[in-house]
Design an enzyme around this catalytic site. Sequence first.
Site, PDB file in Angstrom:
ATOM      1  N   GLU A 232      14.886  16.485 -85.837  1.00  0.00           N
ATOM      2  CA  GLU A 232      15.798  15.673 -85.034  1.00  0.00           C
ATOM      3  C   GLU A 232      14.940  14.831 -84.100  1.00  0.00           C
ATOM      4  O   GLU A 232      14.458  15.324 -83.082  1.00  0.00           O
ATOM      5  CB  GLU A 232      16.754  16.574 -84.245  1.00  0.00           C
ATOM      6  N   CYS A 266      18.270  11.386 -76.829  1.00  0.00           N
ATOM      7  CA  CYS A 266      17.738  10.860 -78.088  1.00  0.00           C
ATOM      8  C   CYS A 266      18.663   9.855 -78.741  1.00  0.00           C
ATOM      9  O   CYS A 266      18.208   9.000 -79.503  1.00  0.00           O
ATOM     10  CB  CYS A 266      17.422  12.007 -79.049  1.00  0.00           C
TER      11      CYS A 266
END
Length: 484
Positions: A232, A266
């Site tokens: 990720e 993110c």
Amino acid sequence: MKQDLPEAVARADSQAQADASVSNLSALLAAQREAYLRAPFPAWSERARHLRALRDILFANQDALADAMNADFGQRSRAEVALAEFLVLKQEIDSALRHGERWMRVQRRRAGKWLMPGRARVVPQPIGVAGIVVPWNYPLQLAAGPLVCALAAGCRAMIKMSELTPRTSALFADLIAQTFAPDHVTVVNGDAAVGAAFTALPFDHLLFTGSTRIGHEVMRAAAANLTPVTLELGGKSPALIGEHARFDYAVDSLLLGKTLNAGQTCIAPDYVLLPRGKEDAFIARARVRFNELYPDFANNRDYTSIISTRHYERLERLADEAQAEGAQLHALGPRNAATRQFAPVLVTGASAHTPLMQEEIFGPLLPIVPYDSLDEALRYVNARARPLALYLYADDARTVDRVTRETIAGGMSVNETLMHIAAEGLPFGGVGASGMGSYHGYEGFCTFSKMKPVFTQARLNGRHLIAPPYGKLFNTLIRVMLKF
């Protein structure tokens, strides 16, 4: 059991230091693998008990964890902790408890007419021991979220926390140690050397959340053991405001996404594409809205600080370098190096080759890029690495369909920012430079499971009809089988 923060942190820190020795990591993994082999397929009742125990210990210590995060950041909004850490985590646990038993069920599959009356099925099987590497920006959600998926799948787990959130990491380690045996779930803390040794362990699956740069190193380390990975990562997530979008709504929504955790997310919007000529309107609306969201900014406790001096100085450097190349900076509020409070800065006219436009920003800088047509905007997005998230503001179906079909991203929200990560039934993951694999919900269960295909041959079957020595009967049968 609730913990006194200073006492718990001190005790957990001592334990974490012992656990963090590189030489001890292999022993921890060996103990977990041995325990897994003793009980490789726990019943749902046992998995559910572990999920409830995790939920109970974390939520009983919600205040202590929020205090630890606040101390680690210098200032971490308690409202954001409740919203982005605990609420998302609660939803993940609740979903697993509601649906996990169904996820475990054997799935019947077609064997095909030539294998009848044989039977085909897929058996979800715990993969074994999972490694989870946690970043600093959402230390609870990104530690416990993957753990929920691993526990639902029946796995054991080792978790490496970030050294940039030492108080949170130590307290989390203490709470996990109270709740789980070390051969079931364990937390290790330490510096980059410990992290490198951790990712080099031969886990059955490794889930890493962090930067693309470190993701390269993690994948190289995992490759030595052929360890499957879920990465990720991040990248430059675009936001595209359509020509006929609800403009003020779009600005307000994007500002909410960019200011959450001070942009240290993110999937935060990394740049905005908007119709040429609307740049000034965007800046004016954002300025008004920011002052409404964060009045008396210097004393406002709802806005989170930048995690460290190094990260604060990097953001200043990105802005200064872009300005030196001709960009204009439009600050929505003040900065304070002492408290590391950094109000959003909108950037216009940034050169495409500046680090601001090349690197993931991971903070409250937001470049604005004008476009003349949707075709031009799509070319701009597609000329860059595939992002973790893409945000589109448009109400007309044609624009929504085009952007959905003609771009590739880890995830997408229409007329919203960030919220796709909280949608219970959606997987979360990247693509290409923004990552690989996914988790959350059922996809998280699958990530930590081996979906084992099983074919069972019937007692009476025709296998002998296609066995050597091949002759006329075989030739006749194969012609029939290959016939269109």
